[in-house]
Design a protein around this motif. Structure first.
Motif, PDB file in Angstrom:
ATOM      1  N   LYS A   1      -2.410   1.446  -3.796  1.00  0.00           N
ATOM      2  CA  LYS A   1      -3.456   1.352  -2.785  1.00  0.00           C
ATOM      3  C   LYS A   1      -4.436   0.235  -3.158  1.00  0.00           C
ATOM      4  O   LYS A   1      -4.686  -0.009  -4.331  1.00  0.00           O
TER       5      LYS A   1
ATOM      6  N   ASN B   1       0.837  -1.194   0.000  1.00  0.00           N
ATOM      7  CA  ASN B   1       0.000   0.000   0.000  1.00  0.00           C
ATOM      8  C   ASN B   1       0.885   1.262   0.000  1.00  0.00           C
ATOM      9  O   ASN B   1       2.042   1.218   0.429  1.00  0.00           O
ATOM     10  N   ARG B   2       0.328   2.375  -0.460  1.00  0.00           N
ATOM     11  CA  ARG B   2       1.067   3.641  -0.510  1.00  0.00           C
ATOM     12  C   ARG B   2       0.569   4.539   0.627  1.00  0.00           C
ATOM     13  O   ARG B   2      -0.314   5.368   0.452  1.00  0.00           O
ATOM     14  N   THR B   3       1.155   4.349   1.804  1.00  0.00           N
ATOM     15  CA  THR B   3       0.730   5.050   3.013  1.00  0.00           C
ATOM     16  C   THR B   3       1.953   5.473   3.820  1.00  0.00           C
ATOM     17  O   THR B   3       3.084   5.095   3.515  1.00  0.00           O
TER      18      THR B   3
ATOM     19  N   SER C   1      -2.657  -1.446   5.609  1.00  0.00           N
ATOM     20  CA  SER C   1      -1.908  -0.195   5.494  1.00  0.00           C
ATOM     21  C   SER C   1      -0.498  -0.364   4.947  1.00  0.00           C
ATOM     22  O   SER C   1       0.126   0.610   4.533  1.00  0.00           O
ATOM     23  N   SER C   2       0.019  -1.585   4.912  1.00  0.00           N
ATOM     24  CA  SER C   2       1.359  -1.793   4.371  1.00  0.00           C
ATOM     25  C   SER C   2       1.314  -2.938   3.357  1.00  0.00           C
ATOM     26  O   SER C   2       0.786  -2.770   2.272  1.00  0.00           O
TER      27      SER C   2
ATOM     28  N   SER D   1       2.495   4.428   6.820  1.00  0.00           N
ATOM     29  CA  SER D   1       2.939   3.186   7.445  1.00  0.00           C
ATOM     30  C   SER D   1       3.877   2.407   6.530  1.00  0.00           C
ATOM     31  O   SER D   1       4.914   1.891   6.962  1.00  0.00           O
ATOM     32  N   SER D   2       3.527   2.315   5.252  1.00  0.00           N
ATOM     33  CA  SER D   2       4.376   1.558   4.320  1.00  0.00           C
ATOM     34  C   SER D   2       5.694   2.278   4.066  1.00  0.00           C
ATOM     35  O   SER D   2       6.718   1.636   3.811  1.00  0.00           O
TER      36      SER D   2
ATOM     37  N   ASP E   1      -5.108  -5.578   8.580  1.00  0.00           N
ATOM     38  CA  ASP E   1      -4.518  -4.252   8.387  1.00  0.00           C
ATOM     39  C   ASP E   1      -3.909  -4.158   6.990  1.00  0.00           C
ATOM     40  O   ASP E   1      -2.888  -4.777   6.703  1.00  0.00           O
TER      41      ASP E   1
ATOM     42  N   GLY F   1      -4.098  -8.096   5.037  1.00  0.00           N
ATOM     43  CA  GLY F   1      -2.768  -7.588   5.272  1.00  0.00           C
ATOM     44  C   GLY F   1      -1.894  -8.719   5.784  1.00  0.00           C
ATOM     45  O   GLY F   1      -2.385  -9.776   6.183  1.00  0.00           O
TER      46      GLY F   1
ATOM     47  N   TYR G   1      -0.078  -6.206   1.579  1.00  0.00           N
ATOM     48  CA  TYR G   1      -1.371  -6.891   1.530  1.00  0.00           C
ATOM     49  C   TYR G   1      -1.388  -7.937   0.420  1.00  0.00           C
ATOM     50  O   TYR G   1      -0.602  -7.884  -0.527  1.00  0.00           O
TER      51      TYR G   1
ATOM     52  N   ARG H   1       2.235  -9.422   7.804  1.00  0.00           N
ATOM     53  CA  ARG H   1       3.452  -8.856   8.403  1.00  0.00           C
ATOM     54  C   ARG H   1       4.235  -9.973   9.075  1.00  0.00           C
ATOM     55  O   ARG H   1       3.691 -11.058   9.344  1.00  0.00           O
TER      56      ARG H   1
END
Length: 336
Positions: free
Chosen positions: A270, A235-237, A321-322, A239-240, A319, A290, A324, A292
C-alpha cells in the motif's frame, strides 16, 4: 430466435455470476490469510509473525522466469517483455523529470559532475538504457554512470551485452558507463558505497523481494543527501486483485497477459506502507501517481495480438488503487 437470444443472455449472466463469485471468494480468502500488516505500530513479536507470512507468500512468486526468459528481454514482441517495453516509455521520462527537479543541478554541474544511477532489479536493462537516454537527450547530463543489479544471471548477461550497442547512441562530448552485476537488492549497501548515488530506481521490484523494508533501508544508505529514490509497484486492494492478478494472470484458455505466479497479491504494498518505510529510512515521498494502460486502439490490438502489446500506451492518473509510481528524496531525518 427469441428463445435462442434469451438462452444466450441467461448463459452469459450465469457465467458472469460464476466469475464474480470466483473473484469475491478468492479475494476474501487472500484478505484473511495472505494480507500482511506492515504498519509501523506493530510490536516486535507481531512484526516477526508478519514477516513469516510474507516469507510464505514470497515462495510462490515465480522470480525464476526472469532468468529463464533471458533471451526475450529485448524482443518487443515477446509476451514476457512487451508490457515492460510499453511501460518504460512512461516510466523513464517520469523518473528523470522528477529526479532532475529534486536534484536541482545547474548546467555547469551537469557538464562537470557524474550522475550516478543505480537500477535495482534491472533485469535485461530495458529501463536502465531508457533512463540514460532520457538523461542525455532531455536533461543534458554529460557524464553518467549506471549500475544495474539483479539476481537473475541470465538477465545481467543480456543487459551487459545490449549496453554495448548503446555506445552507438552516445552523443559526442558525453560519457556513459554501464556496470551490471549479480547482486541482492536486500544487501545493496554491501556492494555500493554509502552516500555515493544520486538516483536509485526500483521499478516493478518491491512486490518481488522478500524484505522490502531492507531494500528501502539499503536504498537510503547508498543515496547521497538530497538523492532521489524512484519507484513503481502495486497497491494491495480489491482493484489490484482484479486487474493485476485475476485478469492479468488467472484467466483461462491462455487469455492472461502474464504467467501464473508472476505476482502474488499479498506481496503488493500500500502507498502508505511504502511512505512509512521511506520516512523511517530518512526519505520523504514528494510525488506519487497511479498509472494504467490507455483505453485505445493500441491496447485492444495488443490484447488480441500479444506481439503488439509493446505499442500500448500507459498514462498517469490520480488513482492509486492498483499500479502506482513515485519519488522520494533523502532528507537524513531518520525515524528510529
Amino acid at each position: 430466435m427469441p428463445g435462442v437470444i434469451g438462452g444466450a443472455v441467461i448463459g452469459t449472466t450465469a457465467l458472469a455470476g460464476l466469475v464474480g463469485m470466483r473473484i469475491l471468494s478468492r479475494y476474501a480468502y487472500l484478505r484473511c490469510y495472505a494480507n500482511p500488516d506492515r504498519s509501523e505500530s506493530l510490536s516486535k513479536e507481531e512484526k516477526e509473525k508478519q514477516k513469516e507470512m510474507v516469507s510464505k507468500i514470497w515462495k510462490s512468486v515465480d522470480n525464476g522466469m526472469y532468468d529463464e526468459k533471458a533471451e526475450e528481454w529485448w524482443n518487443v514482441s515477446s509476451p514476457f517483455s512487451s508490457g515492460l517495453h510499453a511501460m518504460t516509455r512512461m516510466r523513464a521520462p517520469y523518473f528523470l523529470k522528477h529526479a532532475t527537479k529534486a536534484l536541482n543541478w545547474t548546467d555547469a554541474q551537469k557538464k562537470a559532475e557524474q550522475l550516478n544511477i543505480v537500477d535495482v532489479g534491472c533485469g535485461g536493462g530495458i529501463l536502465a538504457e531508457a533512463l540514460v537516454r532520457s538523461a542525455l537527450r532531455e536533461h543534458q547530463y554529460k557524464n553518467i554512470q549506471l549500475q544495474g543489479i539483479d539476481l537473475a544471471k541470465g538477465a545481467i548477461r543480456v543487459a551487459q551485452e545490449h549496453s554495448e550497442k548503446f555506445k552507438e547512441e552516445i552523443p559526442q562530448g558525453c560519457q556513459v558507463r554501464f556496470d551490471y552485476k549479480v547482486e541482492d537488492a536486500c544487501s545493496l549497501a554491501d556492494s555500493i558505497p554509502e552516500s555515493s548515488v544520486d538516483i536509485v530506481v526500483a521499478a516493478d521490484v518491491l512486490e518481488h523481494v522478500l524484505d522490502a523494508e531492507a531494500v528501502v533501508q539499503n536504498v537510503s544508505r547508498v543515496l547521497k543527501p538530497g538523492g532521489v529514490f524512484v519507484f513503481d509497484t502495486i497497491n494491495r486492494t480489491f482493484s489490484s486483485y482484479v486487474t493485476s492478478i485475476f485478469l492479468a494472470q488467472e484467466l483461462p484458455f491462455g487469455l492472461s497477459l502474464l504467467p501464473s505466479h508472476t505476482h502474488e497479491w499479498g506481496m503488493f504494498m500500500k502507498p502508505e506502507e511504502l511512505q512509512s518505510l521511506c520516512k523511517a529510512s530518512g526519505m520523504e515521498v514528494f510525488a506519487m501517481n497511479g498509472f494504467r494502460p490507455q483505453l485505445d486502439a493500441a491496447l485492444v490490438k495488443g490484447v488480441i495480438n500479444r506481439s503488439l502489446f509493446h505499442k500500448a500506451n500507459f498514462v498517469l492518473n490520480d488513482d492509486l488503487s492498483s499500479q502506482y509510481i513515485g519519488c522520494a528524496q533523502k532528507t537524513n531525518k531518520r525515524v528510529d
